[in-house]
Scaffold this motif. Structure first.
Motif, PDB file in Angstrom:
ATOM      1  N   ASP A   1       0.837  -1.201   0.000  1.00 27.85           N
ATOM      2  CA  ASP A   1       0.000   0.000   0.000  1.00 27.85           C
ATOM      3  C   ASP A   1       0.874   1.254   0.000  1.00 27.85           C
ATOM      4  O   ASP A   1       1.882   1.341   0.721  1.00 27.85           O
ATOM      5  N   GLY A   2       0.458   2.232  -0.827  1.00 24.00           N
ATOM      6  CA  GLY A   2       1.158   3.509  -0.867  1.00 24.00           C
ATOM      7  C   GLY A   2       2.291   3.582  -1.862  1.00 24.00           C
ATOM      8  O   GLY A   2       2.810   4.680  -2.125  1.00 24.00           O
ATOM      9  N   GLU A   3       2.693   2.458  -2.445  1.00 24.41           N
ATOM     10  CA  GLU A   3       3.782   2.484  -3.423  1.00 24.41           C
ATOM     11  C   GLU A   3       3.273   3.002  -4.766  1.00 24.41           C
ATOM     12  O   GLU A   3       2.077   2.949  -5.072  1.00 24.41           O
ATOM     13  N   LEU A   4       4.212   3.479  -5.568  1.00 23.41           N
ATOM     14  CA  LEU A   4       3.877   4.002  -6.883  1.00 23.41           C
ATOM     15  C   LEU A   4       3.891   2.861  -7.899  1.00 23.41           C
ATOM     16  O   LEU A   4       4.900   2.169  -8.047  1.00 23.41           O
ATOM     17  N   TYR A   5       2.761   2.661  -8.555  1.00 28.49           N
ATOM     18  CA  TYR A   5       2.656   1.598  -9.560  1.00 28.49           C
ATOM     19  C   TYR A   5       3.423   2.014 -10.805  1.00 28.49           C
ATOM     20  O   TYR A   5       3.211   3.094 -11.357  1.00 28.49           O
ATOM     21  N   SER A   6       4.321   1.123 -11.261  1.00 28.21           N
ATOM     22  CA  SER A   6       5.217   1.486 -12.362  1.00 28.21           C
ATOM     23  C   SER A   6       5.154   0.536 -13.543  1.00 28.21           C
ATOM     24  O   SER A   6       6.002   0.605 -14.428  1.00 28.21           O
ATOM     25  N   GLY A   7       4.195  -0.347 -13.592  1.00 28.55           N
ATOM     26  CA  GLY A   7       4.054  -1.228 -14.754  1.00 28.55           C
ATOM     27  C   GLY A   7       4.162  -2.706 -14.441  1.00 28.55           C
ATOM     28  O   GLY A   7       3.544  -3.536 -15.115  1.00 28.55           O
ATOM     29  N   GLN A   8       4.956  -3.088 -13.435  1.00 25.21           N
ATOM     30  CA  GLN A   8       5.031  -4.491 -13.039  1.00 25.21           C
ATOM     31  C   GLN A   8       3.697  -4.910 -12.439  1.00 25.21           C
ATOM     32  O   GLN A   8       3.052  -4.108 -11.737  1.00 25.21           O
ATOM     33  N   PRO A   9       3.213  -6.128 -12.702  1.00 20.30           N
ATOM     34  CA  PRO A   9       1.921  -6.548 -12.143  1.00 20.30           C
ATOM     35  C   PRO A   9       1.857  -6.342 -10.627  1.00 20.30           C
ATOM     36  O   PRO A   9       2.807  -6.649  -9.912  1.00 20.30           O
ATOM     37  N   ILE A  10       0.729  -5.808 -10.176  1.00 19.45           N
ATOM     38  CA  ILE A  10       0.558  -5.595  -8.732  1.00 19.45           C
ATOM     39  C   ILE A  10       0.401  -6.945  -8.035  1.00 19.45           C
ATOM     40  O   ILE A  10       1.093  -7.230  -7.049  1.00 19.45           O
ATOM     41  N   VAL A  11      -0.484  -7.783  -8.545  1.00 20.51           N
ATOM     42  CA  VAL A  11      -0.638  -9.154  -8.064  1.00 20.51           C
ATOM     43  C   VAL A  11      -0.833 -10.068  -9.271  1.00 20.51           C
ATOM     44  O   VAL A  11      -1.119  -9.601 -10.378  1.00 20.51           O
ATOM     45  N   VAL A  12      -0.682 -11.369  -9.056  1.00 24.97           N
ATOM     46  CA  VAL A  12      -0.921 -12.363 -10.098  1.00 24.97           C
ATOM     47  C   VAL A  12      -2.013 -13.301  -9.599  1.00 24.97           C
ATOM     48  O   VAL A  12      -1.933 -13.839  -8.490  1.00 24.97           O
ATOM     49  N   LEU A  13      -3.031 -13.488 -10.426  1.00 28.70           N
ATOM     50  CA  LEU A  13      -4.167 -14.351 -10.083  1.00 28.70           C
ATOM     51  C   LEU A  13      -4.109 -15.615 -10.925  1.00 28.70           C
ATOM     52  O   LEU A  13      -3.990 -15.541 -12.154  1.00 28.70           O
ATOM     53  N   THR A  14      -4.178 -16.777 -10.265  1.00 28.38           N
ATOM     54  CA  THR A  14      -4.093 -18.066 -10.959  1.00 28.38           C
ATOM     55  C   THR A  14      -5.333 -18.895 -10.664  1.00 28.38           C
ATOM     56  O   THR A  14      -5.732 -19.046  -9.501  1.00 28.38           O
ATOM     57  N   GLN A  15      -5.928 -19.429 -11.716  1.00 27.60           N
ATOM     58  CA  GLN A  15      -7.085 -20.316 -11.553  1.00 27.60           C
ATOM     59  C   GLN A  15      -6.593 -21.715 -11.199  1.00 27.60           C
ATOM     60  O   GLN A  15      -5.796 -22.305 -11.935  1.00 27.60           O
ATOM     61  N   VAL A  16      -7.044 -22.256 -10.067  1.00 27.32           N
ATOM     62  CA  VAL A  16      -6.554 -23.559  -9.605  1.00 27.32           C
ATOM     63  C   VAL A  16      -7.654 -24.600  -9.447  1.00 27.32           C
ATOM     64  O   VAL A  16      -7.353 -25.781  -9.233  1.00 27.32           O
ATOM     65  N   ASN A  17      -8.932 -24.190  -9.535  1.00 29.62           N
ATOM     66  CA  ASN A  17      -9.984 -25.208  -9.454  1.00 29.62           C
ATOM     67  C   ASN A  17     -10.051 -26.044 -10.731  1.00 29.62           C
ATOM     68  O   ASN A  17     -10.671 -27.096 -10.776  1.00 29.62           O
ATOM     69  N   LYS A  18      -9.383 -25.557 -11.769  1.00 28.87           N
ATOM     70  CA  LYS A  18      -9.209 -26.300 -13.012  1.00 28.87           C
ATOM     71  C   LYS A  18      -7.781 -26.053 -13.472  1.00 28.87           C
ATOM     72  O   LYS A  18      -7.321 -24.911 -13.499  1.00 28.87           O
ATOM     73  N   LEU A  19      -7.068 -27.136 -13.797  1.00 31.22           N
ATOM     74  CA  LEU A  19      -5.668 -27.024 -14.203  1.00 31.22           C
ATOM     75  C   LEU A  19      -5.496 -27.549 -15.616  1.00 31.22           C
ATOM     76  O   LEU A  19      -6.363 -28.252 -16.145  1.00 31.22           O
ATOM     77  N   LYS A  20      -4.359 -27.222 -16.215  1.00 35.18           N
ATOM     78  CA  LYS A  20      -4.049 -27.710 -17.559  1.00 35.18           C
ATOM     79  C   LYS A  20      -2.597 -28.151 -17.597  1.00 35.18           C
ATOM     80  O   LYS A  20      -1.782 -27.799 -16.741  1.00 35.18           O
ATOM     81  N   THR A  21      -2.270 -28.951 -18.597  1.00 31.30           N
ATOM     82  CA  THR A  21      -0.891 -29.298 -18.884  1.00 31.30           C
ATOM     83  C   THR A  21      -0.755 -29.485 -20.385  1.00 31.30           C
ATOM     84  O   THR A  21      -1.683 -29.969 -21.049  1.00 31.30           O
ATOM     85  N   LEU A  22       0.371 -29.077 -20.927  1.00 30.58           N
ATOM     86  CA  LEU A  22       0.654 -29.240 -22.352  1.00 30.58           C
ATOM     87  C   LEU A  22       1.542 -30.455 -22.528  1.00 30.58           C
ATOM     88  O   LEU A  22       2.640 -30.519 -21.966  1.00 30.58           O
ATOM     89  N   VAL A  23       1.056 -31.435 -23.287  1.00 31.18           N
ATOM     90  CA  VAL A  23       1.736 -32.721 -23.430  1.00 31.18           C
ATOM     91  C   VAL A  23       2.232 -32.879 -24.865  1.00 31.18           C
ATOM     92  O   VAL A  23       1.476 -32.638 -25.817  1.00 31.18           O
ATOM     93  N   ALA A  24       3.483 -33.286 -25.013  1.00 32.00           N
ATOM     94  CA  ALA A  24       4.062 -33.538 -26.339  1.00 32.00           C
ATOM     95  C   ALA A  24       3.927 -35.016 -26.675  1.00 32.00           C
ATOM     96  O   ALA A  24       4.399 -35.885 -25.929  1.00 32.00           O
ATOM     97  N   ILE A  25       3.288 -35.339 -27.804  1.00 31.18           N
ATOM     98  CA  ILE A  25       3.011 -36.718 -28.212  1.00 31.18           C
ATOM     99  C   ILE A  25       3.710 -36.995 -29.544  1.00 31.18           C
ATOM    100  O   ILE A  25       3.682 -36.143 -30.443  1.00 31.18           O
ATOM    101  N   PRO A  26       4.335 -38.161 -29.692  1.00 35.42           N
ATOM    102  CA  PRO A  26       4.997 -38.487 -30.971  1.00 35.42           C
ATOM    103  C   PRO A  26       4.043 -38.375 -32.154  1.00 35.42           C
ATOM    104  O   PRO A  26       2.863 -38.731 -32.062  1.00 35.42           O
ATOM    105  N   GLU A  27       4.556 -37.877 -33.277  1.00 38.79           N
ATOM    106  CA  GLU A  27       3.714 -37.603 -34.436  1.00 38.79           C
ATOM    107  C   GLU A  27       3.050 -38.851 -35.016  1.00 38.79           C
ATOM    108  O   GLU A  27       2.033 -38.748 -35.708  1.00 38.79           O
TER     109      GLU A  27
END
Length: 336
Positions: free
Chosen positions: A167-193
């Motif tokens: 509180d009270g700091e000067l916002y300069s462009g870096q994200p103030i907070v990061v929000l992550t959805q966790v009730n549903k997750l994902k993963t990227l899987v690499a599968i042979p062609e």
């Protein structure tokens, strides 16, 4: 002198006989290398095709809370680890611009009321009236923008995964907070062609993690990416897993197992598949009319002591060397 001559003659006869015997052995082929082996005739085996690939879980959505207005941060309502619901207040920025815009709107609305009376009497032109209305509409849009970026709310339900200001700091462009959805997750899987024809969106699969070794987590392929990586010869799929119980977390290492149905393949004892020293090339020996033939193979799924192998030469009825293969070289004669 006569005894010496007889002895010399006898020695010459013995040497001659020895050379004659040596020549006869070489010519008869008795010195050809022969290795004793055991053979197994290969037959197709029906299997349940599965592939298992490792990957890391990610939040289904992750957003950086970064308002479009610079200025002082009046108050941050959350801390790292807090669970928030969609619409909850996250950050309140400096309200001066927002309040000033609200006063401007109130003044313009009063002016519009006067303008509406004057246009009825013809005291002002239609152009003046239209300009006033445009100014009011633009100020209202600016007001909405400032409200959204002054009183910042959660765009979805999730967990605060990072906080970069106080509180009270000067916002300069870096994200103030990061929000992550966790009730549903994902993963990227690499599968042979090679599995492109079998893999479709909507297919069911399962995830396992060492954190819960006795549990499987059902998941679904949501997206099959349309391109293949030219360097790895794999394509990506986006896998989604329900995490309402909160047991899984973003960043966890998981093994993803995808069932592709039943099919017939050729398998061999795992110990019969040899590895080239200094490389990852695999090969076996088969019987080629009494001689060992070395065949490079691709390994697939493993089934206990057996492993799937494939190569143009590996067909039904071929005889595979399953004992004594370590002593063989390509083209050596074998006995079985």
């Amino acid at each position: 002198m006569k005894k010496i001559s007889i002895l010399a003659a006898a020695l010459l006869i013995m040497v001659g006989c020895g050379k004659q015997k040596e020549a006869t052995t070489s010519g008869s082929g008795e010195g050809e290398r022969v290795e004793v082996v055991e053979l197994t005739t290969l037959h197709p085996r029906e299997i349940q095709r599965e592939i298992t690939v490792s990957s890391n879980l990610q939040g289904y959505e992750t957003v950086n809370i970064a308002p479009s207005l610079t200025g002082k941060i009046e108050h941050i309502y959350v801390e790292v680890g807090d669970k928030v619901r969609k619409g909850d207040s996250l950050v309140r920025m400096d309200q001066q611009q927002y309040k000033t815009t609200a006063f401007t709107i109130a003044n313009l609305e009063r002016e519009m009321q006067r303008m509406e009376g004057l246009i009825q009497t013809g005291s002002v032109s239609q152009q003046q009236y239209d300009q006033m209305k445009l100014s009011l509409d633009q100020t209202k849009e600016s007001y909405k923008f400032m409200r959204t970026n002054t009183y910042v709310q959660a765009p979805f339900t999730g967990v605060i995964s990072a906080k970069n200001y106080e509180d009270g700091e000067l916002y300069s462009g870096q994200p103030i907070v990061v929000l992550t959805q966790v009730n549903k997750l994902k993963t990227l899987v690499a599968i042979p062609e090679s599995y492109i024809p079998q893999v479709k969106a909507g297919m069911r699969l399962s995830l396992r993690t060492e954190v819960y070794p006795d549990r499987e987590f059902p998941a679904t392929i949501e997206v099959v990416y349309p391109t293949v990586d030219a360097s790895s010869h794999t394509f990506q799929v986006k896998v989604v897993v329900n995490n309402e119980q909160g047991l899984l977390r973003p960043g966890m290492y998981v093994n993803t197992t995808l069932g592709l149905g039943k099919m017939k393949v050729m398998t061999a004892p795992y110990q019969a598949v040899l590895k080239l020293i200094g490389a990852n090339d695999r090969y076996v020996f088969i019987n080629n009319n009494g001689y060992a033939q070395r065949v490079s193979v691709e390994m697939g799924q493993r089934f206990g002591d057996e492993v799937e192998i494939s190569a143009p030469e590996i067909v039904e009825g071929v005889e595979l060397v399953t004992k004594g293969e370590a002593r063989l070289v390509d083209g050596v004669k074998i006995r079985y």
